[in-house]
Design a protein around this motif. Structure first.
Motif, PDB file in Angstrom:
ATOM      1  N   TYR A   1     119.217  42.556  23.789  1.00 34.28           N
ATOM      2  CA  TYR A   1     119.413  41.601  22.696  1.00 34.28           C
ATOM      3  C   TYR A   1     118.842  42.176  21.402  1.00 34.28           C
ATOM      4  N   GLN A   2     118.992  41.426  20.325  1.00 37.61           N
ATOM      5  CA  GLN A   2     118.547  41.907  18.999  1.00 37.61           C
ATOM      6  C   GLN A   2     117.041  42.193  18.974  1.00 37.61           C
ATOM      7  N   GLY A   3     116.666  43.146  18.160  1.00 40.38           N
ATOM      8  CA  GLY A   3     115.244  43.428  17.956  1.00 40.38           C
ATOM      9  C   GLY A   3     114.562  44.201  19.066  1.00 40.38           C
TER      10      GLY A   3
ATOM     11  N   VAL B   1     117.101  43.191  28.623  1.00 35.57           N
ATOM     12  CA  VAL B   1     115.901  43.224  27.786  1.00 35.57           C
ATOM     13  C   VAL B   1     116.064  42.163  26.706  1.00 35.57           C
ATOM     14  N   GLY B   2     115.174  41.146  26.732  1.00 36.75           N
ATOM     15  CA  GLY B   2     115.273  39.983  25.851  1.00 36.75           C
ATOM     16  C   GLY B   2     114.991  40.307  24.390  1.00 36.75           C
ATOM     17  N   ALA B   3     115.343  39.365  23.527  1.00 37.08           N
ATOM     18  CA  ALA B   3     115.229  39.562  22.082  1.00 37.08           C
ATOM     19  C   ALA B   3     113.810  39.957  21.672  1.00 37.08           C
ATOM     20  N   GLY B   4     113.699  40.989  20.853  1.00 36.06           N
ATOM     21  CA  GLY B   4     112.419  41.395  20.286  1.00 36.06           C
ATOM     22  C   GLY B   4     111.493  42.142  21.224  1.00 36.06           C
TER      23      GLY B   4
ATOM     24  N   SER C   1     115.944  44.303  36.672  1.00 39.55           N
ATOM     25  CA  SER C   1     114.776  43.610  36.111  1.00 39.55           C
ATOM     26  C   SER C   1     115.143  42.905  34.816  1.00 39.55           C
ATOM     27  N   TYR C   2     114.298  41.913  34.464  1.00 42.86           N
ATOM     28  CA  TYR C   2     114.514  41.117  33.264  1.00 42.86           C
ATOM     29  C   TYR C   2     113.257  41.191  32.416  1.00 42.86           C
ATOM     30  N   ILE C   3     113.362  41.747  31.221  1.00 46.01           N
ATOM     31  CA  ILE C   3     112.218  41.792  30.312  1.00 46.01           C
ATOM     32  C   ILE C   3     112.361  40.605  29.364  1.00 46.01           C
ATOM     33  N   GLY C   4     111.370  39.700  29.363  1.00 45.92           N
ATOM     34  CA  GLY C   4     111.440  38.477  28.563  1.00 45.92           C
ATOM     35  C   GLY C   4     111.403  38.761  27.070  1.00 45.92           C
ATOM     36  N   ALA C   5     111.844  37.774  26.296  1.00 50.49           N
ATOM     37  CA  ALA C   5     111.849  37.913  24.839  1.00 50.49           C
ATOM     38  C   ALA C   5     110.439  38.208  24.335  1.00 50.49           C
TER      39      ALA C   5
ATOM     40  N   SER D   1     112.329  42.587  38.976  1.00 50.95           N
ATOM     41  CA  SER D   1     111.164  41.880  38.445  1.00 50.95           C
ATOM     42  C   SER D   1     111.501  41.181  37.132  1.00 50.95           C
ATOM     43  N   THR D   2     110.741  40.114  36.846  1.00 46.98           N
ATOM     44  CA  THR D   2     110.792  39.496  35.513  1.00 46.98           C
ATOM     45  C   THR D   2     109.445  39.748  34.864  1.00 46.98           C
ATOM     46  N   VAL D   3     109.467  40.260  33.635  1.00 44.17           N
ATOM     47  CA  VAL D   3     108.227  40.605  32.938  1.00 44.17           C
ATOM     48  C   VAL D   3     108.172  39.825  31.634  1.00 44.17           C
ATOM     49  N   VAL D   4     107.016  39.203  31.341  1.00 47.71           N
ATOM     50  CA  VAL D   4     106.870  38.495  30.058  1.00 47.71           C
ATOM     51  C   VAL D   4     105.508  38.839  29.450  1.00 47.71           C
ATOM     52  N   GLY D   5     105.381  38.578  28.165  1.00 55.88           N
ATOM     53  CA  GLY D   5     104.078  38.646  27.503  1.00 55.88           C
ATOM     54  C   GLY D   5     103.691  40.001  26.947  1.00 55.88           C
ATOM     55  N   VAL D   6     102.478  39.993  26.333  1.00 59.62           N
ATOM     56  CA  VAL D   6     101.916  41.203  25.706  1.00 59.62           C
ATOM     57  C   VAL D   6     100.499  41.407  26.235  1.00 59.62           C
TER      58      VAL D   6
ATOM     59  N   THR E   1     106.106  38.111  36.328  1.00 57.79           N
ATOM     60  CA  THR E   1     106.001  36.709  36.742  1.00 57.79           C
ATOM     61  C   THR E   1     106.885  36.393  37.949  1.00 57.79           C
ATOM     62  N   LYS E   2     107.880  37.231  38.175  1.00 58.81           N
ATOM     63  CA  LYS E   2     108.757  37.010  39.336  1.00 58.81           C
ATOM     64  C   LYS E   2     109.161  38.349  39.903  1.00 58.81           C
ATOM     65  N   GLN E   3     109.237  38.387  41.245  1.00 59.25           N
ATOM     66  CA  GLN E   3     109.743  39.602  41.865  1.00 59.25           C
ATOM     67  C   GLN E   3     110.584  39.243  43.079  1.00 59.25           C
TER      68      GLN E   3
ATOM     69  N   LYS F   1     110.921  35.702  43.761  1.00 61.32           N
ATOM     70  CA  LYS F   1     109.739  34.885  44.073  1.00 61.32           C
ATOM     71  C   LYS F   1     108.785  34.900  42.900  1.00 61.32           C
ATOM     72  N   LYS F   2     108.214  33.718  42.594  1.00 59.22           N
ATOM     73  CA  LYS F   2     107.260  33.610  41.511  1.00 59.22           C
ATOM     74  C   LYS F   2     105.969  34.331  41.901  1.00 59.22           C
ATOM     75  N   ILE F   3     105.365  35.068  40.961  1.00 56.43           N
ATOM     76  CA  ILE F   3     104.123  35.784  41.260  1.00 56.43           C
ATOM     77  C   ILE F   3     102.967  35.059  40.593  1.00 56.43           C
TER      78      ILE F   3
HETATM   79  C1  LIG Z   1     111.666  35.697  30.817  1.00 60.79           C
HETATM   80  C2  LIG Z   1     112.833  34.756  30.942  1.00 60.79           C
HETATM   81  C3  LIG Z   1     114.019  35.525  31.472  1.00 60.79           C
HETATM   82  C4  LIG Z   1     112.505  33.576  31.849  1.00 60.79           C
HETATM   83  O1  LIG Z   1     112.640  33.912  33.149  1.00 60.79           O
HETATM   84  P1  LIG Z   1     112.397  32.826  34.284  1.00 60.79           P
HETATM   85  O2  LIG Z   1     112.330  33.586  35.546  1.00 60.79           O
HETATM   86  O3  LIG Z   1     113.402  31.751  34.189  1.00 60.79           O
HETATM   87  O4  LIG Z   1     110.957  32.352  33.927  1.00 60.79           O
HETATM   88  P2  LIG Z   1     110.371  30.877  33.811  1.00 60.79           P
HETATM   89  O5  LIG Z   1     111.129  30.119  32.769  1.00 60.79           O
HETATM   90  O6  LIG Z   1     110.263  30.316  35.193  1.00 60.79           O
HETATM   91  O7  LIG Z   1     108.952  31.231  33.228  1.00 60.79           O
HETATM   92  C5  LIG Z   1     107.952  31.852  33.971  1.00 60.79           C
HETATM   93  C6  LIG Z   1     106.698  31.832  33.150  1.00 60.79           C
HETATM   94  O8  LIG Z   1     106.821  32.771  32.065  1.00 60.79           O
HETATM   95  C7  LIG Z   1     106.696  32.097  30.812  1.00 60.79           C
HETATM   96  N1  LIG Z   1     107.674  32.723  29.921  1.00 60.79           N
HETATM   97  C8  LIG Z   1     109.029  32.691  30.032  1.00 60.79           C
HETATM   98  N2  LIG Z   1     109.579  33.445  29.075  1.00 60.79           N
HETATM   99  C9  LIG Z   1     108.561  33.957  28.350  1.00 60.79           C
HETATM  100  C10 LIG Z   1     108.500  34.829  27.242  1.00 60.79           C
HETATM  101  N3  LIG Z   1     109.619  35.325  26.696  1.00 60.79           N
HETATM  102  N4  LIG Z   1     107.293  35.192  26.758  1.00 60.79           N
HETATM  103  C11 LIG Z   1     106.143  34.706  27.325  1.00 60.79           C
HETATM  104  N5  LIG Z   1     106.128  33.874  28.396  1.00 60.79           N
HETATM  105  C12 LIG Z   1     107.335  33.505  28.886  1.00 60.79           C
HETATM  106  C13 LIG Z   1     106.991  30.643  31.114  1.00 60.79           C
HETATM  107  O9  LIG Z   1     106.385  29.795  30.177  1.00 60.79           O
HETATM  108  C14 LIG Z   1     106.416  30.506  32.499  1.00 60.79           C
HETATM  109  O10 LIG Z   1     105.022  30.398  32.399  1.00 60.79           O
HETATM  110  P3  LIG Z   1     104.199  29.438  33.434  1.00 60.79           P
HETATM  111  O11 LIG Z   1     104.492  29.978  34.823  1.00 60.79           O
HETATM  112  O12 LIG Z   1     102.788  29.644  33.010  1.00 60.79           O
HETATM  113  O13 LIG Z   1     104.726  28.080  33.210  1.00 60.79           O
HETATM  114  C15 LIG Z   1     113.244  34.106  29.619  1.00 60.79           C
HETATM  115  O14 LIG Z   1     112.270  33.167  29.231  1.00 60.79           O
HETATM  116  C16 LIG Z   1     113.447  35.066  28.455  1.00 60.79           C
HETATM  117  O15 LIG Z   1     112.539  35.447  27.742  1.00 60.79           O
HETATM  118  N6  LIG Z   1     114.737  35.387  28.241  1.00 60.79           N
HETATM  119  C17 LIG Z   1     115.156  36.209  27.136  1.00 60.79           C
HETATM  120  C18 LIG Z   1     116.356  35.554  26.540  1.00 60.79           C
HETATM  121  C19 LIG Z   1     116.730  36.144  25.210  1.00 60.79           C
HETATM  122  O16 LIG Z   1     116.141  37.079  24.702  1.00 60.79           O
HETATM  123  N7  LIG Z   1     117.767  35.556  24.663  1.00 60.79           N
HETATM  124  C20 LIG Z   1     118.265  35.980  23.389  1.00 60.79           C
HETATM  125  C21 LIG Z   1     119.461  35.153  23.111  1.00 60.79           C
HETATM  126  S1  LIG Z   1     120.025  35.467  21.497  1.00 60.79           S
END
Ligand SMILES: CC(C)(COP(=O)(O)OP(=O)(O)OC[C@H]1O[C@@H](n2cnc3c(N)ncnc32)[C@H](O)[C@@H]1OP(=O)(O)O)[C@@H](O)C(=O)NCCC(=O)NCCS
Length: 227
Positions: free
Chosen positions: A122-124, A147-150, A163-167, A179-184, A189-191, A194-196
């Motif tokens: 996604y962008q950024g 790979v999510g936005a930013g 794998s899914y890298i969160g925004a 895996s799903t990875v979020v934060g800095v 958070t998921k593999q 399954k939620k981790i």
């Molecule tokens: C990461 C992502 C894929 C969520 O995945 P998921 O498996 O559905 O995760 P959940 O919604 O169950 O969230 C799991 C935990 O991570 C947190 N979380 C989710 N996305 C996050 C992010 N981007 N940054 C920080 N924390 C995030 C949730 O608050 C939750 O925390 P908790 O367990 O303490 O409540 C999604 O939030 C994301 O970031 N997608 C990117 C989408 C994008 O960039 N779109 C652009 C469109 S233009």
């Protein structure tokens, strides 16, 4: 007048040829964009209006020039692409099939990045290095990674398949497949669906070998109980 009509005809033929070539060479990328962007209404919308596709077309040309050691021309094409699309892909990067950048503005892909098949950015997004070191210094992204936005994926690390890298995540360590990875800094958070538990020690959670050992230990325990 006759000359004018002839020029128009030549321009039209060149334009149609260009479109046919793009459709031939980028059919699967256009289809991938249609599948992965619910806002994409039809094939021609993606073909004419999606900067992510246009950046990829320029990248393929730049990459060809780069491989022919025409590095200045390659950089020229990639900088022109950056000017018109807002997406900067180094001509030396390696990108697989069905690659799609949605929206695109602000995406940067470094020189030694390797991207598998079916990847969505996604962008950024930055796929960048962490310092001034030479050699492989950018990430390797597995197949079907999103790979999510930013998000920033930095250094010579490997992001496992599916794998899914969160925004806005900042990922600086290897990520195992599925895996799903979020934060800095990025935490898993998921593999494998399954939620981790976030209170776990992430140094070990991030280590796929440790995870395999743990799984084996559990399996041995189960087998011993059955005796
Ligand atoms: C990461 C992502 C894929 C969520 O995945 P998921 O498996 O559905 O995760 P959940 O919604 O169950 O969230 C799991 C935990 O991570 C947190 N979380 C989710 N996305 C996050 C992010 N981007 N940054 C920080 N924390 C995030 C949730 O608050 C939750 O925390 P908790 O367990 O303490 O409540 C999604 O939030 C994301 O970031 N997608 C990117 C989408 C994008 O960039 N779109 C652009 C469109 S233009």
């Amino acid at each position: 007048m006759e000359l004018f009509i002839k020029i128009l005809l030549v321009v039209f033929i060149l334009f149609v040829t260009k479109i046919v070539l793009i459709i031939l060479f980028f059919y699967s990328e256009i289809r991938a964009a249609q599948k992965r962007d619910p806002a994409a209404k039809n094939f021609f919308e993606v073909l004419f209006l999606y900067p992510g596709l246009h950046a990829l077309i320029y990248y393929r040309i730049a990459n060809l020039l780069h491989r022919m050691s025409m590095t200045f021309s390659a950089r020229f094409v990639s900088q022109f692409a950056r000017f018109v699309t807002g997406i900067e892909i180094h001509p030396g990067a390696k990108i697989g099939k069905r690659f799609f950048i949605d929206h695109g503005l602000g995406v940067v892909i470094g020189e030694t990045t390797i991207i598998g098949d079916g990847v969505l950015l996604y962008q950024g997004v930055t796929l960048g290095g962490t310092g001034l070191q030479q050699g492989k210094r950018h990430p390797t992204i597995g197949n079907n990674v999103v790979v999510g936005a930013g998000a920033k994926v930095l250094g010579n690390i490997v992001i496992g398949d599916n794998s899914y890298i969160g925004a806005n995540a900042v990922v600086i360590k290897d990520v195992p497949p599925n895996s799903t990875v979020v934060g800095v800094p990025g935490r898993i958070t998921k593999q494998d669906g399954k939620k981790i538990d976030v209170s776990l020690d992430h140094i070990h959670v991030l280590d796929p070998i440790m995870q395999s050992v743990e799984e084996l230990e559990k399996r041995i325990e189960e087998l011993e109980k059955r005796k």
